[in-house]
Scaffold this motif. Sequence first.
Motif, PDB file in Angstrom:
ATOM      1  N   PRO A 115       0.823  -1.211   0.000  1.00 48.98           N
ATOM      2  CA  PRO A 115       0.000   0.000   0.000  1.00 48.98           C
ATOM      3  C   PRO A 115       0.857   1.260   0.000  1.00 48.98           C
ATOM      4  CG  PRO A 115      -0.921  -1.614   1.507  1.00 48.98           C
ATOM      5  CD  PRO A 115       0.379  -2.182   1.017  1.00 48.98           C
ATOM      6  N   GLY A 116       0.560   2.159  -0.934  1.00 48.83           N
ATOM      7  CA  GLY A 116       1.280   3.420  -1.021  1.00 48.83           C
ATOM      8  C   GLY A 116       2.490   3.410  -1.921  1.00 48.83           C
ATOM      9  N   VAL A 117       2.915   2.234  -2.381  1.00 53.14           N
ATOM     10  CA  VAL A 117       4.154   2.124  -3.172  1.00 53.14           C
ATOM     11  C   VAL A 117       3.852   1.423  -4.493  1.00 53.14           C
ATOM     12  CG1 VAL A 117       6.522   1.280  -3.249  1.00 53.14           C
ATOM     13  CG2 VAL A 117       5.534   2.038  -1.073  1.00 53.14           C
ATOM     14  N   LEU A 118       4.031   2.157  -5.580  1.00 52.73           N
ATOM     15  CA  LEU A 118       3.732   1.657  -6.910  1.00 52.73           C
ATOM     16  C   LEU A 118       5.021   1.517  -7.710  1.00 52.73           C
ATOM     17  CD1 LEU A 118       1.294   1.094  -8.913  1.00 52.73           C
ATOM     18  CD2 LEU A 118       1.667   3.444  -9.724  1.00 52.73           C
ATOM     19  N   CYS A 119       5.139   0.429  -8.450  1.00 50.73           N
ATOM     20  CA  CYS A 119       6.261   0.250  -9.383  1.00 50.73           C
ATOM     21  C   CYS A 119       5.721   0.348 -10.805  1.00 50.73           C
ATOM     22  CB  CYS A 119       6.932  -1.101  -9.176  1.00 50.73           C
ATOM     23  SG  CYS A 119       7.778  -1.251  -7.592  1.00 50.73           S
ATOM     24  N   VAL A 120       6.420   1.115 -11.621  1.00 48.63           N
ATOM     25  CA  VAL A 120       5.999   1.337 -13.003  1.00 48.63           C
ATOM     26  C   VAL A 120       7.156   0.981 -13.920  1.00 48.63           C
ATOM     27  CG1 VAL A 120       5.201   3.041 -14.693  1.00 48.63           C
ATOM     28  CG2 VAL A 120       4.420   3.178 -12.312  1.00 48.63           C
ATOM     29  N   GLU A 121       6.843   0.209 -14.937  1.00 52.40           N
ATOM     30  CA  GLU A 121       7.864  -0.210 -15.895  1.00 52.40           C
ATOM     31  C   GLU A 121       8.018   0.870 -16.966  1.00 52.40           C
ATOM     32  OE1 GLU A 121       8.071  -4.123 -18.626  1.00 52.40           O
ATOM     33  OE2 GLU A 121       7.693  -4.474 -16.482  1.00 52.40           O
ATOM     34  N   GLY A 122       9.263   1.152 -17.335  1.00 54.96           N
ATOM     35  CA  GLY A 122       9.487   2.186 -18.334  1.00 54.96           C
ATOM     36  C   GLY A 122      10.500   1.778 -19.377  1.00 54.96           C
ATOM     37  N   ALA A 123      10.553   2.539 -20.449  1.00 58.43           N
ATOM     38  CA  ALA A 123      11.577   2.318 -21.474  1.00 58.43           C
ATOM     39  C   ALA A 123      12.955   2.450 -20.840  1.00 58.43           C
ATOM     40  CB  ALA A 123      11.401   3.331 -22.593  1.00 58.43           C
ATOM     41  N   GLY A 124      13.958   1.834 -21.439  1.00 57.72           N
ATOM     42  CA  GLY A 124      15.308   1.856 -20.892  1.00 57.72           C
ATOM     43  C   GLY A 124      15.846   3.263 -20.724  1.00 57.72           C
ATOM     44  N   TYR A 125      16.709   3.455 -19.747  1.00 64.75           N
ATOM     45  CA  TYR A 125      17.238   4.782 -19.448  1.00 64.75           C
ATOM     46  C   TYR A 125      17.980   5.363 -20.646  1.00 64.75           C
ATOM     47  CZ  TYR A 125      19.594   8.537 -16.908  1.00 64.75           C
ATOM     48  OH  TYR A 125      20.043   9.766 -16.488  1.00 64.75           O
ATOM     49  N   ALA A 126      18.719   4.541 -21.358  1.00 66.30           N
ATOM     50  CA  ALA A 126      19.487   5.049 -22.498  1.00 66.30           C
ATOM     51  C   ALA A 126      18.571   5.636 -23.570  1.00 66.30           C
ATOM     52  CB  ALA A 126      20.339   3.928 -23.089  1.00 66.30           C
ATOM     53  N   LEU A 127      17.356   5.080 -23.691  1.00 68.39           N
ATOM     54  CA  LEU A 127      16.405   5.571 -24.682  1.00 68.39           C
ATOM     55  C   LEU A 127      15.612   6.767 -24.175  1.00 68.39           C
ATOM     56  CD1 LEU A 127      14.974   2.143 -25.950  1.00 68.39           C
ATOM     57  CD2 LEU A 127      16.611   3.630 -27.131  1.00 68.39           C
ATOM     58  N   GLN A 128      15.280   6.766 -22.885  1.00 70.36           N
ATOM     59  CA  GLN A 128      14.417   7.812 -22.320  1.00 70.36           C
ATOM     60  C   GLN A 128      14.993   8.269 -20.969  1.00 70.36           C
ATOM     61  OE1 GLN A 128      11.577   9.237 -23.502  1.00 70.36           O
ATOM     62  NE2 GLN A 128      11.597   8.088 -25.424  1.00 70.36           N
ATOM     63  N   PRO A 129      16.095   9.020 -20.961  1.00 70.46           N
ATOM     64  CA  PRO A 129      16.708   9.407 -19.684  1.00 70.46           C
ATOM     65  C   PRO A 129      15.844  10.343 -18.846  1.00 70.46           C
ATOM     66  CG  PRO A 129      17.802  10.492 -21.532  1.00 70.46           C
ATOM     67  CD  PRO A 129      16.888   9.466 -22.124  1.00 70.46           C
ATOM     68  N   GLN A 130      14.896  11.075 -19.465  1.00 68.67           N
ATOM     69  CA  GLN A 130      14.055  12.021 -18.720  1.00 68.67           C
ATOM     70  C   GLN A 130      12.692  11.429 -18.350  1.00 68.67           C
ATOM     71  OE1 GLN A 130      15.419  14.850 -17.709  1.00 68.67           O
ATOM     72  NE2 GLN A 130      17.266  14.184 -18.804  1.00 68.67           N
ATOM     73  N   LEU A 131      12.556  10.132 -18.461  1.00 67.26           N
ATOM     74  CA  LEU A 131      11.241   9.511 -18.261  1.00 67.26           C
ATOM     75  C   LEU A 131      10.724   9.675 -16.827  1.00 67.26           C
ATOM     76  CD1 LEU A 131       9.052   7.963 -19.747  1.00 67.26           C
ATOM     77  CD2 LEU A 131      10.221   5.817 -19.134  1.00 67.26           C
ATOM     78  N   ALA A 132      11.621   9.741 -15.851  1.00 59.10           N
ATOM     79  CA  ALA A 132      11.177   9.916 -14.460  1.00 59.10           C
ATOM     80  C   ALA A 132      10.491  11.269 -14.279  1.00 59.10           C
ATOM     81  CB  ALA A 132      12.363   9.775 -13.506  1.00 59.10           C
TER      82      ALA A 132
END
Length: 595
Positions: free
Chosen positions: A477-494
Amino acid sequence: MKKVKGLTSTAEFVDRLQKEKELLQITQEIDPHLELAELQRQVSARKGPALLFTQVKGTPFPVATNLYGSTRRMELAFGKEPYQFISALADLAQNLMPPSLEKLWGARGLAMKGLKVGMKKQSKGPVQEVAMNPVNLGQLPQIKSWPEDGGPFVTLPLVYTESPSTGKGNLGMYRVQLFDATTAGMHIQIHRGGGYHYHEAENLGRPLPARVLVGGPPALTIAAVAPLPEDIPELAFASLLLGERLSVGKDELGTRLPLQADFAISGYIPPQKRRPEGPFGDHYGYYSLQHDYPYLEVTSLTHRKNAIWAATVVGRPPQEDHYIAEFLQEILEPLFPLVMHNVKKIWAYEESGVHSLAGAIVQNRYPKEAFTAALRILSEGQLSLTKFLLLTDQPAEVKNFKELFMTVLERADLKTDLFVFSNISQDTLDYTGPAVNEGSKAILMGLGEEKRFTLKNQLPEQAFADSNLNNPRLFCPGVLCVEGAGYALQPQLATSLAQERAIQDYRVVCLVDDAQATTKSNEDFIWHVFTRFEPAADLYGDKTTHRFHTGINGPLVIDCRMKPGYPKVLEPDPETVQRVETRFGKLLNQMEKKL
């Protein structure tokens, strides 16, 4: 459990484990190049017994591994007496004042046990029984654990050095790479006792006498990795664990020599000289990279008759060292409130490689007193390497990460209770910072009885606006994990994730490479998250600054993706895995049926 007699050699420990059906003897020849380590990993993954390899290719010495790889084996080595003694000693220190005859009389048993703690000087001992002439490190077991390791390593090295100015000793465990017949790498990190001694000797322009001990009393091995308060000598702690005075002598090197070790590799570390050391698959679950480090010029190599080479295999937690870390934290727990007066309980999570994450229960009798406890923790010995520290003053089971994390998140105001310290030192083996030994720390405090925040326990009701984000999964509860494109492809995704409307009701959101793998268990979450971010670089959110303090409005987003410059995750060699399964599969199946 009945009183356990102190063990004085690896052979004694092996014999005890064999009698207790906690040892598997491998009589087939095994290659120390990858094969031996792979077999231990497979046994450890099955929660199997200790291993004694009697025919190791290229060496006359048998090798014992996984000796400490279960709670029961730790108890067979030490029993309950050390914990009981330390607990009673801590209780006495807290309650002796004002002294009385009754209190002093009640402590007489402690005094008698205390008289057994210390050094016992002798002229000769078992470790000097056989001298190898000429010295040849190549005769020792050449254990290589992971495919990209820089060579063979001593994996349970007990490195003993003394301060050139005070003579104060330090017993630490710093990995040792075997370079050639008379030279070994010394990974003595600057923030450890051996590193201090070398720094001091180097400033004086002198070589530092050093010994690499292997085996002997299990107490020596455990003392070498113990997170002791600064003023407690490791050899004294080894004596306490042993239950008797520790036999020490001296030789031509001029420093103390624990005489009951199985092996002693002695020599000098020259000043101002370095050579490449590593890579090495370490306890974080990644390779530590090759760097220039000091090295040992070996002048003598001695060992017991019938010596056994004690070794281990490290890698992604949990491995054998998991049980050592738990044993030490439990046995030393009563001491920490004595040296850190407003700290009630503390726990470093071995699943993060120990230093990445710790949690503590502290006192908070006036506004933010807990902050002083945090600074005290981050100033104490090995705890000073902690990268992320969770604090609360509420009752919680500190060993249960999920329970502690939720307790903190129900109370932490991210605008005022999150503290990030930038541009400071970081553990040498943690490569998430901008350079080796450089990085940052964070403290998150959740204080007070009142639960100020509700922890959302459902997945987001709406889709992500950014198509690079997907597969949301709850860790707790309160903590979510989200999958994202690789850092090298999308460094500003956070940054994009922090602005998503779908996550605004959560307290912490972790951007990860694999959400399913991250949320499988406490252990998986801790490893995937806390070994893959640096606080100053990878925390995101709606930042606000008030009174020179940066806080977060809304959820805290942590970018826990693998990033360029991070070392590789450890993976075994597929051919070796297949070979071990072919050669030892039947043995492993038989072992599993007995467990």
